[in-house]
Design a protein around this motif. Structure first.
Motif, PDB file in Angstrom:
ATOM      1  N   GLY A   1      86.965   3.252  50.683  1.00 58.40           N
ATOM      2  CA  GLY A   1      85.708   2.724  51.222  1.00 58.40           C
ATOM      3  C   GLY A   1      85.613   2.906  52.732  1.00 58.40           C
TER       4      GLY A   1
ATOM      5  N   ARG B   1      75.114  -6.367  55.351  1.00 59.26           N
ATOM      6  CA  ARG B   1      75.928  -5.558  54.428  1.00 59.26           C
ATOM      7  C   ARG B   1      75.316  -4.160  54.352  1.00 59.26           C
ATOM      8  NH1 ARG B   1      79.779  -8.317  51.022  1.00 59.26           N
ATOM      9  NH2 ARG B   1      80.180  -6.164  50.409  1.00 59.26           N
ATOM     10  N   PRO B   2      76.139  -3.134  54.104  1.00 62.69           N
ATOM     11  CA  PRO B   2      75.582  -1.761  54.090  1.00 62.69           C
ATOM     12  C   PRO B   2      75.035  -1.373  52.719  1.00 62.69           C
ATOM     13  CG  PRO B   2      77.973  -1.662  53.950  1.00 62.69           C
ATOM     14  CD  PRO B   2      77.625  -3.133  53.975  1.00 62.69           C
TER      15      PRO B   2
ATOM     16  N   HIS C   1      86.154  -2.713  63.285  1.00 59.31           N
ATOM     17  CA  HIS C   1      86.712  -1.364  63.357  1.00 59.31           C
ATOM     18  C   HIS C   1      85.860  -0.510  64.286  1.00 59.31           C
ATOM     19  CE1 HIS C   1      89.984  -1.720  60.647  1.00 59.31           C
ATOM     20  NE2 HIS C   1      89.252  -2.013  59.583  1.00 59.31           N
TER      21      HIS C   1
ATOM     22  N   LEU D   1      77.957  -1.982  58.891  1.00 62.28           N
ATOM     23  CA  LEU D   1      79.413  -1.818  58.783  1.00 62.28           C
ATOM     24  C   LEU D   1      80.148  -2.990  59.417  1.00 62.28           C
ATOM     25  CD1 LEU D   1      79.390   1.979  59.621  1.00 62.28           C
ATOM     26  CD2 LEU D   1      79.849   0.923  57.378  1.00 62.28           C
TER      27      LEU D   1
ATOM     28  N   VAL E   1      79.717   4.938  56.036  1.00 60.93           N
ATOM     29  CA  VAL E   1      80.912   5.590  55.515  1.00 60.93           C
ATOM     30  C   VAL E   1      80.488   6.291  54.214  1.00 60.93           C
ATOM     31  CG1 VAL E   1      82.506   3.934  56.567  1.00 60.93           C
ATOM     32  CG2 VAL E   1      81.650   3.491  54.259  1.00 60.93           C
TER      33      VAL E   1
ATOM     34  N   ARG F   1      76.409   5.514  47.500  1.00 60.39           N
ATOM     35  CA  ARG F   1      75.613   4.471  46.836  1.00 60.39           C
ATOM     36  C   ARG F   1      74.117   4.681  47.119  1.00 60.39           C
ATOM     37  NH1 ARG F   1      79.498  -0.942  47.614  1.00 60.39           N
ATOM     38  NH2 ARG F   1      81.290  -0.015  46.546  1.00 60.39           N
TER      39      ARG F   1
ATOM     40  N   LEU G   1      84.834   4.978  46.003  1.00 59.83           N
ATOM     41  CA  LEU G   1      85.566   4.561  47.210  1.00 59.83           C
ATOM     42  C   LEU G   1      86.297   5.708  47.915  1.00 59.83           C
ATOM     43  CD1 LEU G   1      87.088   1.275  45.715  1.00 59.83           C
ATOM     44  CD2 LEU G   1      85.234   1.419  47.400  1.00 59.83           C
TER      45      LEU G   1
ATOM     46  N   THR H   1      81.224   6.003  51.148  1.00 56.00           N
ATOM     47  CA  THR H   1      80.900   5.116  50.021  1.00 56.00           C
ATOM     48  C   THR H   1      79.468   4.594  50.145  1.00 56.00           C
ATOM     49  OG1 THR H   1      83.212   4.458  49.828  1.00 56.00           O
ATOM     50  CG2 THR H   1      81.601   2.978  48.825  1.00 56.00           C
ATOM     51  N   VAL H   2      79.057   4.270  51.354  1.00 53.69           N
ATOM     52  CA  VAL H   2      77.683   3.795  51.583  1.00 53.69           C
ATOM     53  C   VAL H   2      76.698   4.913  51.235  1.00 53.69           C
ATOM     54  CG1 VAL H   2      76.042   3.103  53.387  1.00 53.69           C
ATOM     55  CG2 VAL H   2      78.357   2.105  53.322  1.00 53.69           C
TER      56      VAL H   2
ATOM     57  N   GLY I   1      87.018  10.947  63.300  1.00 52.41           N
ATOM     58  CA  GLY I   1      87.673  10.175  64.341  1.00 52.41           C
ATOM     59  C   GLY I   1      88.813   9.356  63.793  1.00 52.41           C
ATOM     60  N   MET I   2      89.393   8.584  64.679  1.00 52.00           N
ATOM     61  CA  MET I   2      90.491   7.672  64.322  1.00 52.00           C
ATOM     62  C   MET I   2      90.433   6.492  65.268  1.00 52.00           C
ATOM     63  SD  MET I   2      94.003   9.798  63.880  1.00 52.00           S
ATOM     64  CE  MET I   2      95.011   8.528  63.140  1.00 52.00           C
TER      65      MET I   2
ATOM     66  N   VAL J   1      90.508  -8.816  51.556  1.00 50.47           N
ATOM     67  CA  VAL J   1      89.926  -8.470  50.253  1.00 50.47           C
ATOM     68  C   VAL J   1      89.942  -6.957  50.018  1.00 50.47           C
ATOM     69  CG1 VAL J   1      87.767  -8.511  48.947  1.00 50.47           C
ATOM     70  CG2 VAL J   1      88.546 -10.562  50.148  1.00 50.47           C
ATOM     71  N   HIS J   2      89.628  -6.177  51.092  1.00 49.44           N
ATOM     72  CA  HIS J   2      89.533  -4.730  50.866  1.00 49.44           C
ATOM     73  C   HIS J   2      90.897  -4.074  50.675  1.00 49.44           C
ATOM     74  CE1 HIS J   2      89.926  -4.705  55.342  1.00 49.44           C
ATOM     75  NE2 HIS J   2      90.663  -3.659  55.084  1.00 49.44           N
TER      76      HIS J   2
ATOM     77  N   SER K   1      84.361   8.302  58.926  1.00 56.41           N
ATOM     78  CA  SER K   1      85.484   7.428  58.574  1.00 56.41           C
ATOM     79  C   SER K   1      86.257   7.949  57.370  1.00 56.41           C
ATOM     80  CB  SER K   1      85.086   5.972  58.302  1.00 56.41           C
ATOM     81  OG  SER K   1      84.414   5.431  59.408  1.00 56.41           O
TER      82      SER K   1
HETATM   83  C1  MLC Z   1      86.322  -8.981  44.578  1.00 58.82           C
HETATM   84  N1  MLC Z   1      86.018  -9.764  45.606  1.00 58.82           N
HETATM   85  C2  MLC Z   1      87.092 -10.520  45.814  1.00 58.82           C
HETATM   86  C3  MLC Z   1      88.083 -10.159  44.866  1.00 58.82           C
HETATM   87  N2  MLC Z   1      87.564  -9.216  44.124  1.00 58.82           N
HETATM   88  N3  MLC Z   1      87.349 -11.485  46.680  1.00 58.82           N
HETATM   89  C4  MLC Z   1      88.542 -12.088  46.667  1.00 58.82           C
HETATM   90  N4  MLC Z   1      89.520 -11.789  45.793  1.00 58.82           N
HETATM   91  C5  MLC Z   1      89.332 -10.846  44.875  1.00 58.82           C
HETATM   92  N5  MLC Z   1      90.304 -10.569  44.007  1.00 58.82           N
HETATM   93  C6  MLC Z   1      84.730  -9.771  46.299  1.00 58.82           C
HETATM   94  C7  MLC Z   1      84.677  -9.702  47.771  1.00 58.82           C
HETATM   95  O1  MLC Z   1      84.828 -10.965  48.358  1.00 58.82           O
HETATM   96  C8  MLC Z   1      83.250  -9.184  48.035  1.00 58.82           C
HETATM   97  O2  MLC Z   1      82.339 -10.251  47.937  1.00 58.82           O
HETATM   98  C9  MLC Z   1      83.046  -8.277  46.836  1.00 58.82           C
HETATM   99  O3  MLC Z   1      84.082  -8.570  45.925  1.00 58.82           O
HETATM  100  C10 MLC Z   1      83.080  -6.818  47.142  1.00 58.82           C
HETATM  101  O4  MLC Z   1      84.122  -6.574  48.030  1.00 58.82           O
HETATM  102  P1  MLC Z   1      84.633  -5.110  48.258  1.00 58.82           P
HETATM  103  O5  MLC Z   1      85.158  -4.591  46.976  1.00 58.82           O
HETATM  104  O6  MLC Z   1      85.521  -5.059  49.399  1.00 58.82           O
HETATM  105  O7  MLC Z   1      83.283  -4.390  48.655  1.00 58.82           O
HETATM  106  P2  MLC Z   1      82.798  -3.015  48.270  1.00 58.82           P
HETATM  107  O8  MLC Z   1      81.412  -3.155  47.781  1.00 58.82           O
HETATM  108  O9  MLC Z   1      83.738  -2.254  47.393  1.00 58.82           O
HETATM  109  O10 MLC Z   1      82.810  -2.346  49.696  1.00 58.82           O
HETATM  110  C11 MLC Z   1      82.313  -1.085  49.937  1.00 58.82           C
HETATM  111  C12 MLC Z   1      81.981  -0.966  51.414  1.00 58.82           C
HETATM  112  C13 MLC Z   1      83.200  -1.377  52.223  1.00 58.82           C
HETATM  113  C14 MLC Z   1      81.595   0.464  51.679  1.00 58.82           C
HETATM  114  C15 MLC Z   1      80.806  -1.873  51.704  1.00 58.82           C
HETATM  115  O11 MLC Z   1      84.316  -0.647  51.739  1.00 58.82           O
HETATM  116  C16 MLC Z   1      83.019  -1.199  53.694  1.00 58.82           C
HETATM  117  O12 MLC Z   1      82.353  -1.980  54.357  1.00 58.82           O
HETATM  118  N6  MLC Z   1      83.625  -0.129  54.271  1.00 58.82           N
HETATM  119  C17 MLC Z   1      83.520   0.180  55.678  1.00 58.82           C
HETATM  120  C18 MLC Z   1      84.880   0.397  56.259  1.00 58.82           C
HETATM  121  C19 MLC Z   1      84.800   0.820  57.722  1.00 58.82           C
HETATM  122  O13 MLC Z   1      83.940   0.406  58.472  1.00 58.82           O
HETATM  123  N7  MLC Z   1      85.705   1.706  58.158  1.00 58.82           N
HETATM  124  C20 MLC Z   1      85.665   2.243  59.460  1.00 58.82           C
HETATM  125  C21 MLC Z   1      87.056   2.340  60.022  1.00 58.82           C
HETATM  126  S1  MLC Z   1      86.971   3.058  61.666  1.00 58.82           S
HETATM  127  P3  MLC Z   1      81.008 -10.317  48.776  1.00 58.82           P
HETATM  128  O14 MLC Z   1      80.397 -11.611  48.393  1.00 58.82           O
HETATM  129  O15 MLC Z   1      81.436 -10.272  50.219  1.00 58.82           O
HETATM  130  O16 MLC Z   1      80.219  -9.125  48.361  1.00 58.82           O
HETATM  131  C22 MLC Z   1      87.305   4.693  61.406  1.00 58.82           C
HETATM  132  C23 MLC Z   1      87.114   5.628  62.552  1.00 58.82           C
HETATM  133  C24 MLC Z   1      85.998   6.489  62.178  1.00 58.82           C
HETATM  134  O17 MLC Z   1      87.605   5.088  60.335  1.00 58.82           O
HETATM  135  O18 MLC Z   1      86.153   7.715  62.053  1.00 58.82           O
HETATM  136  O19 MLC Z   1      84.947   5.899  61.955  1.00 58.82           O
END
Ligand code: MLC
Ligand code: AMP
Length: 457
Positions: free
Chosen positions: A363, A193-194, A170, A166, A213, A219, A395, A215-216, A264-265, A423-424, A240
């Motif tokens: 996500g 990456r996850p 965050h 992750l 999360v 998948r 997502l 989404t992970v 959580g938050m 990006v996200h 999350s």
């Molecule tokens: C696509 N990409 C672009 C783009 N379109 N880049 C630039 N411009 C554009 N228009 C590229 C990105 O660079 C990336 O490339 C790829 O597309 C995918 O990006 P993504 O769509 O963001 O990834 P995705 O696979 O959809 O992500 C899913 C995910 C992610 C699950 C991996 O959403 C994620 O990591 N989520 C975790 C969020 C988290 O940790 N939340 C916790 C909050 S704390 P490349 O090359 O990089 O792949 C919280 C408290 C608690 O909530 O309770 O925990």
């Protein structure tokens, strides 16, 4: 907080592994010591920022900040100029570079003496429903209280190998996923990456405790071979955002584990969770952690309402925003989560929705509709913008932007947000409309947009 770095659990060459690079606790402590020495040499530093890539450098920076007593602001590595400038200006943080090869002697200190002003350890930026993200100040005491409560709930110990991939800016990836490992002494494998494949590969290397999360997890559930590799794990934890029941069932079937959910938050850290060895019910997020009290602010006769809580894991406030901090609490001092919840007769909590449709979870990322609307309005061709979250199988929610604009394509607007903010935060769909529907007061009627979206109009 850094018990593992005191040598309490021994050491090993691969105690911490991030995106394929490994370090012993001794190496990590030395690199963090160099960061702490730099911060001390530049004193007084209010806060420092680091570009929080998934790397040993980010881990060393955060630990270095803790050693020096200077709060760290982790910057999303893909943050565009608008988001980056806002965070740096708002926090007054100085951006530093970390060279993991540089070492300086350091010793982790014991718990801070009790005081009225808890020492800030991290400042995490997170979106509200409107405006730019706010800095959430988290004290070392709050983080330690949370990690100890989680260790208790999950029987999390130095016998574990924690696996996740992750983001390190965050709470989930950084507080639980890095500081949790350093508190409990569990070995850390951050997969970069996850992905399902990376999680499965880490299982062969002895992964026992997995974070993701929804989404992970969805998948992974869609990749049966990868899922099967997790059958030897001890505990799978989801959080999350809400874990869909079908994903829960698929995971149970493929891995033999009933995943534990926790809630959580950023502002409260993790407050409610299922327990290792305890009852795990799909759709429920468990019971309050040690030290946390919850209540449901429901209308008379209703069983669901806003979840409010108090406890030692709460944030110290929004940086520089006393009014926003005060508004986040009730008059009698309970934190207002903005989540709508119900509590079953046996104390199990269920999150059933959110008070505001302007808070989107995509996500597992929390995204304020207002921030995306403001970014879109910064584009010269855009005259009006309204952003909503639409249910999405992958997502949870996906961002859909409704715009009034001419002479620009949807892809151009998506790219504009992706490069301006992160990006996200980019809209996954852009719809061009003649006017944003508004009520008599001029307030956008987003319900009409989401109803139309659900009907496929
Ligand atoms: C696509 N990409 C672009 C783009 N379109 N880049 C630039 N411009 C554009 N228009 C590229 C990105 O660079 C990336 O490339 C790829 O597309 C995918 O990006 P993504 O769509 O963001 O990834 P995705 O696979 O959809 O992500 C899913 C995910 C992610 C699950 C991996 O959403 C994620 O990591 N989520 C975790 C969020 C988290 O940790 N939340 C916790 C909050 S704390 P490349 O090359 O990089 O792949 C919280 C408290 C608690 O909530 O309770 O925990
Ligand atoms: P963030 O500030 O990014 O930490 O997001 C916090 C929000 O994530 C909460 O207010 C909830 O809306 C949501 N959330 C976190 N965990 C869960 C969960 N297990 N189930 C449902 N929603 C969750």
């Amino acid at each position: 907080m850094l018990t593992a770095l005191t040598g309490a659990f021994g050491d090993r060459a691969d105690a911490v592994s991030v995106a394929g690079r490994t370090a012993s606790y001794e190496e990590l402590l030395g690199a963090a010591g160099a960061v702490a020495a730099d911060l001390a040499a530049r004193a007084p530093v209010r806060a420092f920022a680091v570009t929080a890539t998934a790397s040993l450098e980010t881990v060393a920076a955060v630990v270095g900040g803790l050693l020096a007593g200077v709060p760290c602001v982790p910057l999303p590595p893909d943050a565009g100029p608008a988001e980056r400038d806002h965070i740096l200006r708002d926090s007054g943080a100085r951006l530093i570079e970390v060279d993991f090869a540089r070492r300086a002697p350091a010793a982790p200190t014991g718990p801070a003496a009790a005081s009225d002003t808890p020492d800030p350890a991290l400042i995490l930026y997170t979106s509200g429903t409107t405006g730019a993200p706010k800095g959430v100040v988290l004290s070392a005491a709050a983080i330690t209280a949370d990690l100890d409560a989680l260790a208790d709930a999950w029987q999390w110990s130095a016998q574990d190998t924690l696996v996740h991939g992750l983001p390190l800016f965050h709470v989930h990836g950084l507080v639980l996923g890095v500081l949790g490992a350093l508190r409990t002494g569990s070995r850390l494998v951050h997969t970069g990456r996850p992905t399902p494949e990376a999680y499965a590969e880490a299982a062969e290397a002895g992964g026992s405790l997995y974070f993701g999360v929804p989404t992970v997890w969805s998948r992974i559930a869609a990749a049966p071979q990868a899922a099967a590799a997790l059958s030897g794990a001890r505990l799978l934890v989801s959080g999350s955002a809400a874990l869909p029941t079908p994903v829960f069932r698929d995971l149970e079937q493929l891995t033999g584990h009933r995943p534990v959910e926790r809630y959580g938050m950023t502002e409260t850290l993790i407050t409610v969770s299922g327990r290792a060895g305890g009852e795990v019910r799909p759709g429920a997020v468990g019971t309050p952690l040690t030290g946390i009290r919850t209540r449901i602010a429901a209308e008379p006769g209703a069983e669901i309402g806003e979840l409010q809580l108090v406890g030692p894991t709460l944030f110290s406030g929004y940086l520089g925003r006393p009014e926003a901090t005060a508004a986040a609490f009730t008059e009698d001092g309970w934190f207002r989560t903005g989540d709508i919840a119900a509590v079953d007769a046996d104390g199990m909590h269920r999150i059933v929705g959110r008070a505001s449709t302007d808070m989107i979870k995509s996500g597992g990322y929390r995204i304020g509709a207002g921030e995306i609307e403001n970014a879109l309005l910064d584009h010269p061709q855009v005259r009006e913008a309204a952003v909503i979250g639409v249910p999405d199988a992958d997502l949870g929610e996906r961002i859909v932007a409704f715009v009034v604009a001419e002479g620009v394509t949807g892809t151009e607007l998506t790219d504009f947000v992706a490069t301006h903010l992160s990006v996200h935060k980019r809209p996954r769909e852009v719809r061009f409309i003649a006017a944003v529907p508004r009520n008599a007061m001029g307030k956008p009627q987003k319900r009409l947009l989401s109803d139309g979206e659900q009907r496929g109009e």
